[in-house]
Motif scaffolding. Structure first.
Motif, PDB file in Angstrom:
ATOM      1  N   THR A  33      35.310  16.251 -35.309  1.00 35.03           N
ATOM      2  CA  THR A  33      34.377  16.714 -34.331  1.00 35.03           C
ATOM      3  C   THR A  33      33.027  16.020 -33.845  1.00 35.03           C
ATOM      4  O   THR A  33      32.780  15.132 -34.936  1.00 35.03           O
ATOM      5  CB  THR A  33      34.113  18.289 -34.512  1.00 35.03           C
ATOM      6  OG1 THR A  33      33.679  18.875 -33.433  1.00 35.03           O
ATOM      7  CG2 THR A  33      33.314  18.592 -35.755  1.00 35.03           C
ATOM      8  N   VAL A  35      28.806  16.437 -34.230  1.00 28.35           N
ATOM      9  CA  VAL A  35      27.489  17.052 -34.707  1.00 28.35           C
ATOM     10  C   VAL A  35      26.322  16.353 -33.806  1.00 28.35           C
ATOM     11  O   VAL A  35      26.246  15.189 -34.061  1.00 28.35           O
ATOM     12  CB  VAL A  35      27.251  17.013 -36.068  1.00 28.35           C
ATOM     13  CG1 VAL A  35      25.876  17.803 -36.300  1.00 28.35           C
ATOM     14  CG2 VAL A  35      28.013  17.892 -36.650  1.00 28.35           C
ATOM     15  N   GLU A  36      25.885  17.075 -32.658  1.00 28.16           N
ATOM     16  CA  GLU A  36      24.671  16.348 -32.052  1.00 28.16           C
ATOM     17  C   GLU A  36      23.308  16.952 -32.392  1.00 28.16           C
ATOM     18  O   GLU A  36      23.195  18.506 -32.531  1.00 28.16           O
ATOM     19  CB  GLU A  36      24.898  16.423 -30.630  1.00 28.16           C
ATOM     20  CG  GLU A  36      23.897  15.810 -29.607  1.00 28.16           C
ATOM     21  CD  GLU A  36      24.060  15.627 -28.400  1.00 28.16           C
ATOM     22  OE1 GLU A  36      23.009  15.437 -27.478  1.00 28.16           O
ATOM     23  OE2 GLU A  36      25.293  15.915 -27.797  1.00 28.16           O
ATOM     24  N   GLU A  40      20.754  19.630 -36.734  1.00 26.39           N
ATOM     25  CA  GLU A  40      22.088  20.144 -36.928  1.00 26.39           C
ATOM     26  C   GLU A  40      22.604  19.384 -37.894  1.00 26.39           C
ATOM     27  O   GLU A  40      23.322  19.501 -39.088  1.00 26.39           O
ATOM     28  CB  GLU A  40      23.021  20.181 -35.669  1.00 26.39           C
ATOM     29  CG  GLU A  40      22.381  21.369 -34.700  1.00 26.39           C
ATOM     30  CD  GLU A  40      21.227  20.943 -33.817  1.00 26.39           C
ATOM     31  OE1 GLU A  40      20.795  20.135 -34.150  1.00 26.39           O
ATOM     32  OE2 GLU A  40      21.243  21.855 -32.805  1.00 26.39           O
ATOM     33  N   LEU A  41      22.235  17.917 -37.742  1.00 22.94           N
ATOM     34  CA  LEU A  41      22.875  16.866 -38.766  1.00 22.94           C
ATOM     35  C   LEU A  41      22.429  17.067 -39.790  1.00 22.94           C
ATOM     36  O   LEU A  41      22.989  16.772 -40.771  1.00 22.94           O
ATOM     37  CB  LEU A  41      22.693  15.356 -38.084  1.00 22.94           C
ATOM     38  CG  LEU A  41      23.387  14.287 -38.822  1.00 22.94           C
ATOM     39  CD1 LEU A  41      24.711  14.899 -39.228  1.00 22.94           C
ATOM     40  CD2 LEU A  41      23.022  12.949 -38.035  1.00 22.94           C
ATOM     41  N   ALA A  44      24.000  19.771 -41.740  1.00 23.24           N
ATOM     42  CA  ALA A  44      25.125  19.234 -42.365  1.00 23.24           C
ATOM     43  C   ALA A  44      25.094  18.296 -43.616  1.00 23.24           C
ATOM     44  O   ALA A  44      25.975  18.348 -44.114  1.00 23.24           O
ATOM     45  CB  ALA A  44      25.837  18.558 -41.062  1.00 23.24           C
ATOM     46  N   PRO A 162      32.293  21.539 -30.353  1.00 26.78           N
ATOM     47  CA  PRO A 162      30.837  21.280 -30.103  1.00 26.78           C
ATOM     48  C   PRO A 162      29.649  22.117 -29.895  1.00 26.78           C
ATOM     49  O   PRO A 162      28.593  22.089 -30.306  1.00 26.78           O
ATOM     50  CB  PRO A 162      30.841  20.080 -29.519  1.00 26.78           C
ATOM     51  CG  PRO A 162      32.111  19.504 -29.321  1.00 26.78           C
ATOM     52  CD  PRO A 162      32.811  20.908 -29.632  1.00 26.78           C
ATOM     53  N   VAL A 165      29.255  24.451 -32.895  1.00 28.51           N
ATOM     54  CA  VAL A 165      28.402  23.695 -33.912  1.00 28.51           C
ATOM     55  C   VAL A 165      26.885  23.659 -33.609  1.00 28.51           C
ATOM     56  O   VAL A 165      25.985  23.799 -34.414  1.00 28.51           O
ATOM     57  CB  VAL A 165      28.748  22.077 -34.145  1.00 28.51           C
ATOM     58  CG1 VAL A 165      27.933  21.319 -34.897  1.00 28.51           C
ATOM     59  CG2 VAL A 165      30.112  22.262 -34.632  1.00 28.51           C
ATOM     60  N   ARG A 166      26.772  23.334 -32.354  1.00 28.42           N
ATOM     61  CA  ARG A 166      25.316  23.474 -31.757  1.00 28.42           C
ATOM     62  C   ARG A 166      24.375  24.550 -31.692  1.00 28.42           C
ATOM     63  O   ARG A 166      23.449  25.170 -32.438  1.00 28.42           O
ATOM     64  CB  ARG A 166      25.367  22.710 -30.147  1.00 28.42           C
ATOM     65  CG  ARG A 166      23.754  22.976 -29.634  1.00 28.42           C
ATOM     66  CD  ARG A 166      23.835  22.388 -28.016  1.00 28.42           C
ATOM     67  NE  ARG A 166      24.761  23.296 -27.346  1.00 28.42           N
ATOM     68  CZ  ARG A 166      24.954  22.898 -26.004  1.00 28.42           C
ATOM     69  NH1 ARG A 166      24.162  21.885 -25.462  1.00 28.42           N
ATOM     70  NH2 ARG A 166      25.771  23.535 -25.183  1.00 28.42           N
ATOM     71  N   GLY A 170      24.050  24.067 -36.992  1.00 24.39           N
ATOM     72  CA  GLY A 170      24.771  23.346 -38.170  1.00 24.39           C
ATOM     73  C   GLY A 170      25.174  24.118 -39.334  1.00 24.39           C
ATOM     74  O   GLY A 170      25.888  23.513 -40.271  1.00 24.39           O
TER      75      GLY A 170
END
Length: 272
Positions: A33, A35-36, A40-41, A44, A162, A165-166, A170
């Protein structure tokens, strides 16, 4: 740090493959998937995620020192790092106003049987919640409140969406999560002696009138129909959040946060 590759066209197959990961079927087939976002990154990475690849655009990343630090941190993990031109990145990114960071990571694929919540866990069960934004918001609450795990029962969307995740900033990678059919979730809770508290407007019991100090799972359902009858029937307690306005319901993520923090208040006072 030298750039091993620079992409300038949004039609490049590598960038088109990123766009493909917006589709659930593709995510499930590839086990990957997106991660933007810088924050967030970063979260992670803090949670131990090692990206498969990182696509970045220096022109969009702002503070150069921070940009170099993040890219260098990812490259040190052995991850492929790819530089992308601004125009190509903006057409590839799935969020408006991108900050120049887009990583490919493994999807979160976990079942209840994979969880180890401890002797007196505080759990959040989300049944049939369809909006990724709501799932993500509940994950942020779970992370902030110290919830031991969030379980998606009969999930409509996947943890790797996504937008989930956003919306989670994260935290989908830092909070233990799992997905299972509702019946499996119920059996798993019963086998561990974890009482179920179901949120519903159709009960006289307010959410502050239940004891959350031991092991407990708080269940919320969809905004349109709420929890299913089988969950309500199996619940040890049904609770409602008092409302005095004209609206007949709260956003599900808001409801979850209110009940979770009542549980946190009680548990903190009791030293749980």
């Amino acid at each position: 740090m030298p750039d091993p590759l620079v992409l300038t066209s949004p039609a490049n197959p590598r960038l088109r493959a990123l766009v493909g990961l917006r589709r659930r079927r593709t995510r499930e087939q590839e086990g990957r998937t997106l991660v933007e976002g810088y924050d967030e990154l970063g979260l992670a990475l803090d949670a131990g995620v090692v990206p498969h690849s990182l696509f970045y655009c220096p022109e969009l990343m702002g503070a150069q020192a921070l940009a170099d630090d993040l890219v260098g941190r990812v490259a040190a993990l052995g991850t492929e790092v790819v530089r992308v031109s601004r125009s190509a990145f903006e057409r590839t990114a799935y969020r408006e106003g991108p900050d120049g960071v887009l990583a490919v990571v493994g999807t979160v694929d976990r079942r209840c049987a994979d969880l180890s919540p401890g002797p007196a866990p505080l759990l959040l069960v989300c049944q049939g919640v369809e909006k990724p934004g709501n799932l993500g918001a509940m994950l942020r609450t779970a992370d902030a409140a110290g919830v031991d795990a969030v379980v998606a029962a009969d999930p409509v969307t996947d943890w790797g969406n996504p937008n989930t995740v956003r919306a989670s900033k994260g935290t989908v990678f830092s909070v233990p999560v799992a997905s299972d059919p509702t019946a499996v979730v119920q059996d798993w809770l019963r086998a561990r002696g974890i009482p179920l508290v179901a949120a519903t407007p159709d009960t006289p019991t307010e959410h502050t009138e239940v004891d959350y100090r031991g092991p407990v799972a708080i269940a919320v359902g969809t905004e349109k129909t709420g929890l299913t009858e089988d969950v309500l029937a199996a619940a040890d307690h049904r609770v409602r959040i008092p409302m005095v306005g004209r609206a007949n319901s709260l956003n599900v993520a808001t409801s979850a946060a209110i009940i979770v923090y009542e549980a946190v208040r009680q548990r903190r006072q009791a030293g749980v």
